[in-house]
Design a protein around this motif. Structure first.
Motif, PDB file in Angstrom:
ATOM      1  N   SER A 173       4.265   0.970   2.217  1.00  0.00           N
ATOM      2  CA  SER A 173       4.377  -0.016   3.289  1.00  0.00           C
ATOM      3  C   SER A 173       4.032  -1.395   2.746  1.00  0.00           C
ATOM      4  O   SER A 173       3.246  -1.529   1.801  1.00  0.00           O
ATOM      5  CB  SER A 173       3.431   0.337   4.445  1.00  0.00           C
ATOM      6  OG  SER A 173       3.796   1.583   5.035  1.00  0.00           O
ATOM      7  N   THR A 233       0.843  -1.199   0.000  1.00  0.00           N
ATOM      8  CA  THR A 233       0.000   0.000   0.000  1.00  0.00           C
ATOM      9  C   THR A 233       0.876   1.247   0.000  1.00  0.00           C
ATOM     10  O   THR A 233       2.035   1.222   0.405  1.00  0.00           O
ATOM     11  CB  THR A 233      -0.922   0.040   1.230  1.00  0.00           C
ATOM     12  OG1 THR A 233      -0.123  -0.027   2.424  1.00  0.00           O
ATOM     13  CG2 THR A 233      -1.911  -1.115   1.219  1.00  0.00           C
ATOM     14  N   GLY A 234       0.256   2.360  -0.443  1.00  0.00           N
ATOM     15  CA  GLY A 234       0.947   3.645  -0.428  1.00  0.00           C
ATOM     16  C   GLY A 234       1.546   3.999  -1.765  1.00  0.00           C
ATOM     17  O   GLY A 234       1.788   3.121  -2.606  1.00  0.00           O
ATOM     18  N   ASP A 266       6.667   6.488   1.101  1.00  0.00           N
ATOM     19  CA  ASP A 266       5.220   6.431   1.306  1.00  0.00           C
ATOM     20  C   ASP A 266       4.671   5.007   1.258  1.00  0.00           C
ATOM     21  O   ASP A 266       3.477   4.800   1.499  1.00  0.00           O
ATOM     22  CB  ASP A 266       4.500   7.258   0.225  1.00  0.00           C
ATOM     23  CG  ASP A 266       4.900   8.724   0.258  1.00  0.00           C
ATOM     24  OD1 ASP A 266       5.041   9.263   1.374  1.00  0.00           O
ATOM     25  OD2 ASP A 266       5.074   9.315  -0.821  1.00  0.00           O
ATOM     26  N   ASP A 304       6.421   2.851   5.721  1.00  0.00           N
ATOM     27  CA  ASP A 304       6.914   4.140   5.203  1.00  0.00           C
ATOM     28  C   ASP A 304       8.324   4.000   4.643  1.00  0.00           C
ATOM     29  O   ASP A 304       9.205   4.829   4.889  1.00  0.00           O
ATOM     30  CB  ASP A 304       6.880   5.207   6.292  1.00  0.00           C
ATOM     31  CG  ASP A 304       5.461   5.508   6.772  1.00  0.00           C
ATOM     32  OD1 ASP A 304       4.520   5.327   5.975  1.00  0.00           O
ATOM     33  OD2 ASP A 304       5.297   5.899   7.939  1.00  0.00           O
TER      34      ASP A 304
END
Length: 419
Positions: free
Chosen positions: A393, A216-217, A391, A409
């Motif tokens: 993860s 994600t991110g 950004d 992160d």
């Protein structure tokens, strides 16, 4: 530039890279521009007791003339002799060292735009040239193999556009030496310590028996499944007869083979990258369903990338998942190297195309059909695409310990941070 750094780098590639044994032949694949480094590598190899150094010297300018002017059937046969050379490596159980660093980085990419059909024929020939070596030397672990970089003025100008060519090349060599520890007197020991940490982290990952990760991110939201025989690698490997080698110098990654049938969602590339055909792709967004890449968007290179993944059926499926933390010195440099060896060791990435059978327990001894039944992908391409950033993860959603964060992160967390 410091001559001792070059000699140390050559020794590092032979000893830490190939793990060359006394009496073993060394095969070097390089461009004309790498001649001085090749000579230093040969010195280091003979000092190690090498039985002989064989060189395949590529001249991209000559190859470009072939693509533009030769009969199409001859373009299709461009790599016939080179294919035999790769097969000889396997037959002799030699060590293969590939030096990468283009003398003219724009040559092939311009050809791909000017002569797309002829260049595509040439690229298909290139993809087939090392098929036997990949299957036997790499996937069956019969030979040590190493990929390493060598700075050229034109490549260095891409990395450091504000410097003149000589200063840029010097700056790039300084980065290569720093990333590989060749600028240190204890280079081999320092590289061995990095190898120890990569092995410790891969053991931690293996112990988790991860079967699924969630990325994600950075615009990504992708679930990737792993086979129940998947294992993590990173750092040095061993051939079937126990020769220890490091396939990438430098290396910062821990990686595994995903199940080609289990990828669902969206993955956004966070760095530009080039295919082996020379195509530059920027701002890539990939949509996966039932494992297959079904939709592609990009700010640049979208049509060419669609043609690239149409190379064969497996080119639209995942063959590798690799994790890298933002503590990587390559990531910390903040540079885009336009060189897969360096860029893939900056951030987490996936590869479309061919998988590594060595990332499946017992995979070295399985047939292609058996590997496919376990979800291993087969293709004539292997294209690394970086998706990591501060950004992004990565969560292990199915593991022996349930849900567990691996990277948050951009940084390794928990026991993975300092294995």
């Amino acid at each position: 530039m410091n001559a001792s750094h070059f000699d140390r780098y050559a020794r590092l590639l032979v000893e830490h890279g190939t793990g060359l044994r006394e009496g073993q032949p060394l095969y070097i694949h390089a461009e004309v521009a790498h001649r001085d480094l090749v000579h230093r590598i040969a010195d280091a190899a003979y000092a190690r007791g090498c039985s002989g150094v064989s060189l395949w010297l590529g001249d991209p300018v000559l190859e470009a003339k072939r693509i533009r002017n030769a009969r199409l059937d001859l373009v299709e046969m461009s790599h016939a002799r080179e294919r035999l050379w790769y097969e000889e490596v396997v037959l002799t159980r030699g060590a293969l060292l590939s030096i990468r660093g283009e003398e003219n980085p724009r040559l092939m990419r311009d050809l791909a735009e000017d002569e797309p059909e002829r260049h595509a024929v040439y690229t298909r020939s290139a993809n087939r040239k090392a098929k036997v070596f990949l299957h036997h030397g790499v996937n069956r672990s019969l030979c040590p193999w190493v990929v390493a970089g060598a700075a050229t003025p034109a490549w260095a100008k891409l990395v450091f556009p504000r410097l003149d060519a000589d200063k840029a090349q010097e700056a790039l060599w300084e980065k290569i030496f720093a990333f590989t520890y060749a600028d240190r007197e204890d280079a081999v020991d320092a590289a061995a310590e990095k190898d120890r940490r990569l092995h410790a982290r891969r053991q931690l990952l293996d112990d988790l028996k991860i079967r699924q990760v969630h990325i994600t991110g950075g615009g990504s939201d992708l679930v990737v499944g792993l086979s129940d025989r998947a294992r993590w690698l990173g750092g040095s490997k061993e051939t079937a007869d126990g020769q220890v080698f490091n396939a990438n110098v430098p290396s910062e990654e821990n990686f595994t083979t995903p199940d080609r049938r289990e990828a669902e969602g969206v993955l956004c590339a966070t760095m530009p990258f080039r295919t082996k055909s020379g195509l530059l792709v920027e701002g890539l967004v990939m949509h996966f369903a039932d494992g297959r890449l079904v939709e592609v968007e990009a700010d640049r290179g979208a049509d060419g990338f669609r043609r690239w993944i149409a190379t064969d059926v497996g080119a639209s499926y995942l063959g590798e998942l690799a994790l890298v933390g933002k503590d990587s010195p390559i990531a910390r440099s903040g540079l885009f190297f336009e060189h897969t060896l360096f860029d893939e060791n900056a951030w987490p990435h996936v590869a479309l195309g061919q998988s590594y059978s060595t990332c499946l327990r017992g995979g070295e001894n399985l047939s292609i059909q058996q590997l496919e039944s376990l979800g291993a992908n087969s293709s004539s391409i292997h294209t690394d695409i970086m998706f990591g950033s501060p950004d992004v993860s990565i969560l292990a959603t199915r593991s022996a310990r349930g849900e567990l964060p691996l990277i948050v992160d951009g940084a390794w967390v928990g026991p993975f941070a300092d294995p």
